[in-house]
Each structure stands twice: as C-alpha cells, then as structure tokens.
Motif scaffolding. Structure first.
Motif, PDB file in Angstrom:
ATOM      1  N   ILE A   9       0.849  -1.201   0.000  1.00 44.67           N
ATOM      2  CA  ILE A   9       0.000   0.000   0.000  1.00 44.67           C
ATOM      3  C   ILE A   9       0.884   1.250   0.000  1.00 44.67           C
ATOM      4  O   ILE A   9       0.645   2.183  -0.781  1.00 44.67           O
ATOM      5  CB  ILE A   9      -0.987  -0.028   1.191  1.00 44.67           C
ATOM      6  CG1 ILE A   9      -2.091  -1.061   0.890  1.00 44.67           C
ATOM      7  CG2 ILE A   9      -1.586   1.359   1.439  1.00 44.67           C
ATOM      8  CD1 ILE A   9      -3.115  -1.251   1.979  1.00 44.67           C
ATOM      9  N   ASN A  16      -5.336   2.631  -2.094  1.00 46.09           N
ATOM     10  CA  ASN A  16      -5.964   2.883  -0.783  1.00 46.09           C
ATOM     11  C   ASN A  16      -6.742   4.185  -0.854  1.00 46.09           C
ATOM     12  O   ASN A  16      -6.514   5.017  -1.734  1.00 46.09           O
ATOM     13  CB  ASN A  16      -4.899   2.960   0.314  1.00 46.09           C
ATOM     14  CG  ASN A  16      -4.115   4.251   0.261  1.00 46.09           C
ATOM     15  OD1 ASN A  16      -4.474   5.254   0.869  1.00 46.09           O
ATOM     16  ND2 ASN A  16      -3.036   4.253  -0.528  1.00 46.09           N
ATOM     17  N   TYR A  17      -7.643   4.346   0.114  1.00 46.56           N
ATOM     18  CA  TYR A  17      -8.329   5.622   0.289  1.00 46.56           C
ATOM     19  C   TYR A  17      -7.606   6.375   1.393  1.00 46.56           C
ATOM     20  O   TYR A  17      -7.756   6.052   2.571  1.00 46.56           O
ATOM     21  CB  TYR A  17      -9.802   5.410   0.637  1.00 46.56           C
ATOM     22  CG  TYR A  17     -10.599   4.820  -0.510  1.00 46.56           C
ATOM     23  CD1 TYR A  17     -10.978   5.614  -1.590  1.00 46.56           C
ATOM     24  CD2 TYR A  17     -10.946   3.474  -0.517  1.00 46.56           C
ATOM     25  CE1 TYR A  17     -11.702   5.068  -2.654  1.00 46.56           C
ATOM     26  CE2 TYR A  17     -11.664   2.927  -1.574  1.00 46.56           C
ATOM     27  CZ  TYR A  17     -12.033   3.736  -2.632  1.00 46.56           C
ATOM     28  OH  TYR A  17     -12.737   3.197  -3.685  1.00 46.56           O
ATOM     29  N   THR A  18      -6.776   7.340   0.993  1.00 45.05           N
ATOM     30  CA  THR A  18      -5.917   8.039   1.950  1.00 45.05           C
ATOM     31  C   THR A  18      -6.712   9.065   2.756  1.00 45.05           C
ATOM     32  O   THR A  18      -7.506   9.832   2.202  1.00 45.05           O
ATOM     33  CB  THR A  18      -4.766   8.732   1.192  1.00 45.05           C
ATOM     34  OG1 THR A  18      -4.006   7.730   0.508  1.00 45.05           O
ATOM     35  CG2 THR A  18      -3.859   9.484   2.155  1.00 45.05           C
ATOM     36  N   PHE A  28      -5.009   5.469   6.089  1.00 48.36           N
ATOM     37  CA  PHE A  28      -5.980   5.124   5.042  1.00 48.36           C
ATOM     38  C   PHE A  28      -7.159   4.383   5.642  1.00 48.36           C
ATOM     39  O   PHE A  28      -7.062   3.806   6.742  1.00 48.36           O
ATOM     40  CB  PHE A  28      -5.317   4.295   3.926  1.00 48.36           C
ATOM     41  CG  PHE A  28      -4.578   3.066   4.405  1.00 48.36           C
ATOM     42  CD1 PHE A  28      -5.218   1.845   4.490  1.00 48.36           C
ATOM     43  CD2 PHE A  28      -3.240   3.150   4.787  1.00 48.36           C
ATOM     44  CE1 PHE A  28      -4.543   0.716   4.940  1.00 48.36           C
ATOM     45  CE2 PHE A  28      -2.558   2.018   5.246  1.00 48.36           C
ATOM     46  CZ  PHE A  28      -3.209   0.803   5.313  1.00 48.36           C
ATOM     47  N   ASP A  30      -9.712   1.646   6.569  1.00 54.57           N
ATOM     48  CA  ASP A  30      -9.680   0.189   6.710  1.00 54.57           C
ATOM     49  C   ASP A  30     -10.691  -0.425   5.737  1.00 54.57           C
ATOM     50  O   ASP A  30     -11.818   0.045   5.600  1.00 54.57           O
ATOM     51  CB  ASP A  30     -10.030  -0.194   8.156  1.00 54.57           C
ATOM     52  CG  ASP A  30      -9.683  -1.638   8.469  1.00 54.57           C
ATOM     53  OD1 ASP A  30      -8.801  -1.872   9.299  1.00 54.57           O
ATOM     54  OD2 ASP A  30     -10.317  -2.551   7.869  1.00 54.57           O
ATOM     55  N   ILE A  31     -10.269  -1.504   5.077  1.00 57.90           N
ATOM     56  CA  ILE A  31     -11.113  -2.117   4.050  1.00 57.90           C
ATOM     57  C   ILE A  31     -12.326  -2.849   4.642  1.00 57.90           C
ATOM     58  O   ILE A  31     -13.344  -3.024   3.964  1.00 57.90           O
ATOM     59  CB  ILE A  31     -10.255  -3.053   3.168  1.00 57.90           C
ATOM     60  CG1 ILE A  31     -10.867  -3.234   1.794  1.00 57.90           C
ATOM     61  CG2 ILE A  31     -10.002  -4.393   3.834  1.00 57.90           C
ATOM     62  CD1 ILE A  31      -9.881  -3.699   0.749  1.00 57.90           C
TER      63      ILE A  31
END
Ligand code: 5GP
Ligand code: ZN
Length: 138
Positions: A9, A16-18, A28, A30-31
């Motif tokens: 990542i 990732n969604y920063t 980022f 968490d998935i």
C-alpha cells in the motif's frame, strides 16, 4: 523485499483511500471498517510492532495519528474515538506491519470501551504486581 500488504500500500502497488499522508506516515481507510471512518495509521517503513520502530519515527507516528484524527473530525464530526493497536497474534494482530487503528465513535453506535477487549486480570493482586514493577529496572 518483504511480502507485506501494507508495504504494498505504501509503495502504491495496492490502492488505498488516503485520509492523511506525510513523508513518514500514511493513514488510510480500513477495508473492513468497524466504525464509520475506521482508519489505520502506519509508518511508511516496515516495522512489525511498536518495539521495532525507532523512537524518532514513533514521534512522527504520534503526530500523524493526531493529524489523522483532526482530518476525521473535520470530515465526519464523530463524538469520540477509540485509538489503539493489536500487538501480537494473541492480541489479534493479523497484518505484521505496525498499524494504529482509529475508530471514530458516535452517540448510540452500540460499541464498548477498551475495557471490553479483555477482562481476565489473573491471580496476582495489583499490590503484588506493583512490587514486581518496583523491583525491576527498564
Ligand atoms: P489487525 O487485526 O492486524 O490489527 O488489523 C488489520 C486491519 O487491516 C484489518 O482491520 C483489515 O480490515 C485491514 N486490512 C487488511 N488488508 C487491507 C487492505 O488491503 N487494505 C485496507 N485498506 N485495509 C486492509
Ligand atoms: Zn510492511
């Protein structure tokens, strides 16, 4: 090269969604979020746990956590936070790259506190444990 999902990542191999980023720290989403805005904050260098990261970087990580919380505050306005990390398999650490969980909390979300993680204090009294610590240097 370490085969580490969080290193992938940081180096851009996995998207990732920063939430927050600086030269030493990345935060980022968490998935598999356990709260709205559940975020993990990591040092960009690989370190398995808190003991393995040098104190200069731990200082940066701490500031990164604060800035990440400020960003979450601005975007989601939660009512509070639980912040912490799982260190070691027994504590639930799955990804072996240090990551601090930031769990934003909202009125009525039904969650608990740190105290709900474990309630098994063992046989020794607090006084006995206090003596053990007093007798030990760092
Ligand atoms: P641990 O149990 O090791 O403290 O937590 C690892 C966390 O990383 C879990 O909450 C999990 O959902 C998250 N996670 C694992 N793989 C990925 C991924 O590829 N991307 C993101 N954004 N989060 C991940
Ligand atoms: Zn890593």
């Amino acid at each position: 090269m370490i085969d580490c999902i969080f290193c992938k990542i940081t180096n851009g191999e996995i998207p990732n969604y920063t939430v927050y980023e600086d030269e030493k720290v990345l935060a980022f989403l968490d998935i598999h979020p356990h709260a709205k805005g559940h975020t993990v904050v990591i040092p960009k260098v690989h370190a398995e746990n808190y003991f393995d990261l040098n104190e200069d970087l731990l200082g940066h990580l701490s500031i990164g956590i604060k800035r990440t919380m400020e960003k979450i505050d601005k975007v989601l306005s939660p009512d509070g936070y639980n912040v912490g990390w799982n260190q070691g398999l027994v504590a639930g650490q799955v990804v072996p790259h240090l990551h601090i969980h930031i769990m934003p909390r909202y009125e009525g979300d039904g969650g608990g506190s740190m105290h709900s993680i474990i309630n098994s204090a063992g046989e020794k009294t607090v006084e006995e444990l206090g003596k053990l610590f007093a007798a030990s240097s760092l």
